[in-house]
Design a protein around this motif. Structure first.
Motif, short mmCIF file in Angstrom:
data_model
loop_
_atom_site.label_atom_id
_atom_site.label_comp_id
_atom_site.label_asym_id
_atom_site.label_seq_id
_atom_site.Cartn_x
_atom_site.Cartn_y
_atom_site.Cartn_z
N GLY A 217 -38.55 108.97 38.70
CA GLY A 217 -37.63 110.00 38.32
C GLY A 217 -37.50 110.34 37.14
N LEU A 218 -37.12 111.51 36.84
CA LEU A 218 -37.10 112.23 35.51
C LEU A 218 -35.85 112.68 35.36
N LEU A 219 -35.09 112.22 34.35
CA LEU A 219 -33.63 112.54 33.99
C LEU A 219 -33.76 112.96 32.59
N ASP A 220 -33.49 114.48 32.48
CA ASP A 220 -33.36 115.24 31.29
C ASP A 220 -31.91 115.00 30.89
N ALA A 221 -32.01 114.21 29.62
CA ALA A 221 -30.87 113.66 29.05
C ALA A 221 -30.32 114.63 27.80
N ASP A 222 -31.15 115.69 27.35
CA ASP A 222 -31.17 116.47 26.33
C ASP A 222 -29.89 117.75 26.77
N ILE A 223 -28.67 117.43 26.78
CA ILE A 223 -27.78 118.11 27.38
C ILE A 223 -27.63 119.42 26.56
N TYR A 224 -27.80 119.19 25.35
CA TYR A 224 -27.82 120.85 24.68
C TYR A 224 -28.76 121.63 24.94
N GLY A 225 -29.75 120.97 24.98
CA GLY A 225 -31.26 121.76 25.15
C GLY A 225 -32.23 121.36 26.27
N PRO A 226 -31.68 121.39 27.48
CA PRO A 226 -32.48 121.08 28.60
C PRO A 226 -33.64 122.07 28.83
N SER A 227 -34.92 121.19 28.78
CA SER A 227 -35.90 122.24 29.12
C SER A 227 -36.92 121.44 30.38
N GLN A 228 -36.59 120.52 30.91
CA GLN A 228 -37.13 120.01 32.10
C GLN A 228 -37.49 120.93 33.17
N PRO A 229 -36.14 121.60 33.63
CA PRO A 229 -36.45 122.68 34.62
C PRO A 229 -37.41 123.66 34.47
N THR B 135 -38.89 113.03 41.24
CA THR B 135 -37.50 113.42 41.39
C THR B 135 -36.70 113.66 39.90
N VAL B 136 -36.31 115.00 40.19
CA VAL B 136 -35.96 115.53 38.79
C VAL B 136 -34.35 115.89 38.77
N MET B 137 -33.73 115.63 37.56
CA MET B 137 -32.24 116.05 37.45
C MET B 137 -32.06 116.56 35.84
N SER B 138 -31.11 117.61 35.78
CA SER B 138 -30.90 118.11 34.42
C SER B 138 -29.86 118.89 34.41
N ILE B 139 -29.09 118.73 33.50
CA ILE B 139 -28.01 119.72 33.34
C ILE B 139 -28.23 120.94 33.31
N GLY B 140 -29.54 121.61 33.25
CA GLY B 140 -29.94 123.00 33.12
C GLY B 140 -29.89 123.35 34.34
N LEU B 141 -29.94 122.52 35.52
CA LEU B 141 -29.97 123.03 36.81
C LEU B 141 -28.63 123.04 37.50
N MET B 142 -27.49 122.59 36.66
CA MET B 142 -26.35 122.76 37.10
C MET B 142 -25.30 123.82 36.61
N LEU C 272 -20.17 114.93 26.44
CA LEU C 272 -21.83 114.31 26.79
C LEU C 272 -21.69 113.02 27.58
N MET C 273 -20.94 112.14 27.09
CA MET C 273 -20.89 110.83 27.89
C MET C 273 -20.60 110.90 29.42
N GLY C 274 -19.53 111.71 29.55
CA GLY C 274 -19.32 112.06 31.01
C GLY C 274 -20.27 112.62 31.89
N ALA C 275 -21.30 113.64 31.30
CA ALA C 275 -22.19 114.25 31.89
C ALA C 275 -23.30 113.21 32.28
N LEU C 276 -23.55 112.22 31.11
CA LEU C 276 -24.72 111.24 31.19
C LEU C 276 -24.27 110.32 32.38
N GLN C 277 -23.01 109.75 32.39
CA GLN C 277 -22.51 109.02 33.27
C GLN C 277 -22.77 109.57 34.78
N GLN C 278 -22.38 110.83 35.02
CA GLN C 278 -22.59 111.48 36.27
C GLN C 278 -24.05 111.67 36.60
#
Length: 355
Positions: A143-155, A181-188, A202-208
């Motif tokens: 799995g790959l989690l893009d935790a760079d909330i402000y600057g997501p680049s994994q998508p 398996t990929v997840m990023s805030i950039g997809l949402m 940020l902490m709420g998004a990471l928890q989700q």
């Protein structure tokens, strides 16, 4: 004699697309890479809807390139980078974290590896995406989690743009790309939308993204951390049972200053540092073959030796790696020296029992 990129593009200019243009004039070709007689490139459709209609175009492009003299194998990826849609109703991204007993580590995940750098611009996200693909090619469930909330680049780097589904407004179904398996805030969120959140959001998004995403059974979850030593890294290491961290840096002194801060952070958080990765270590001129140490030399080697931490890899500054990342088909998914370098890094982590 090997085929050239110019010959490949000339052939692709003969492949028509639905709007009457061709693949080249329509600017749909990305990341053309030639490795001896093997050729790979990406066709980037303007939207997922159009991509679904372009399989005949992909096959035609594959055929015209395969017919070129000196070509024995062709790999063509079809991706799309349309704007993200709004999240499904009932699913809110961000917000203050909810009280939660126990670890944030997803139940089906064996190992979590944090990939940090202390600063931006050193290629941490590129290393994360390629390492994830290399581990998947080695047979691991990744799995790959893009935790760079402000600057997501994994998508972008992984070639995914579809909005994850949420059948019940709570569970998030992640995407799959290149066996990962990929997840990023950039997809949402819409691609042009800035994330203007304070720390609790940020902490709420990471928890989700840890607890609400259906990660399934994984051997390893790689977490691409944001630059710096702030809330996201602290929360992950304190609450998610992280197996270890990898620290990425270029050799230059300015980057090493921040890499040392990342090392100190992981030490403070009692997260073992599994090794250092020196990125952009050397540049080899494609014309004359000469080598230049654009960002200096020896910095990470000396740091690893001084701290008695393994130096896991020295990766060059490589044009194909950049093109492949921009095109959504990580270089580790193909063949060649860079793919082999990431394969060796993946095998080392597997051998060490952390992936």
């Amino acid at each position: 004699m090997s085929v050239t990129s110019e010959e490949i593009r000339a052939a692709l200019s003969r492949v028509a697309i639905p709007d009457g243009k061709d693949l080249i004039s329509g600017d749909l070709v990305r990341a053309v890479q030639v490795d001896g007689s093997r050729v790979r490139f990406v066709i980037e459709a303007p939207s997922p809807e159009i991509a679904r209609l372009m399989e005949p175009v992909r096959k035609a492009a594959e055929a015209v390139v395969r017919d070129l003299p000196g070509v024995s194998d062709v790999s063509v990826a079809l991706t799309a980078h349309g704007p993200a849609k709004e999240p499904p109703k009932g699913l809110k991204i961000g917000g203050h974290p909810k009280p939660q007993a126990g670890s944030l580590k997803p139940a089906g995940v064996r190992h979590i590896l944090a990939i940090g750098s202390g600063k931006g611009g050193v290629g941490k996200s590129t290393v994360s995406s390629n390492l994830a693909v290399a581990l998947a090619r080695a047979g691991r469930r990744v799995g790959l989690l893009d935790a760079d909330i402000y600057g997501p680049s994994q998508p972008r780097m992984m070639g995914v743009s579809q909005k994850p589904e949420s059948p019940d407004g709570q569970t998030i179904i992640p995407l799959k790309a290149h066996g990962v398996t990929v997840m990023s805030i950039g997809l949402m969120l819409p691609a042009e939308k800035a994330v203007v959140w304070r720390g609790p959001m940020l902490m709420g998004a990471l928890q989700q993204m840890l607890s609400q995403v259906a990660w399934g059974d994984l051997d390893v979850l790689l977490v691409d951390l944001p630059p710096g030593t702030g809330d996201v890294a602290m929360t992950l290491c304190q609450k998610a049972n992280v197996s270890g961290a990898l620290v990425v840096s270029t050799p230059q002194d300015v980057a090493l200053l921040d890499a040392r801060k990342a090392l100190d952070m992981f030490e403070t958080l009692k997260t073992p540092v599994l090794g250092l990765i020196e990125n952009m270590a050397v540049f080899t001129c494609p014309h004359c073959g000469g080598q230049s140490h654009i960002f200096g030399a020896g910095g990470m080697v000396a740091e690893a030796s001084a701290r008695d931490i393994p130096l896991l890899a020295q990766l060059p500054l490589d044009l194909d790696t950049r093109l492949a990342g921009d095109g959504g088909a990580p270089v580790a998914a193909g063949e060649g020296p860079m793919a082999e370098a990431y394969a060796q890094l993946a095998e080392r982590l597997i051998k060490d029992g952390v992936a």
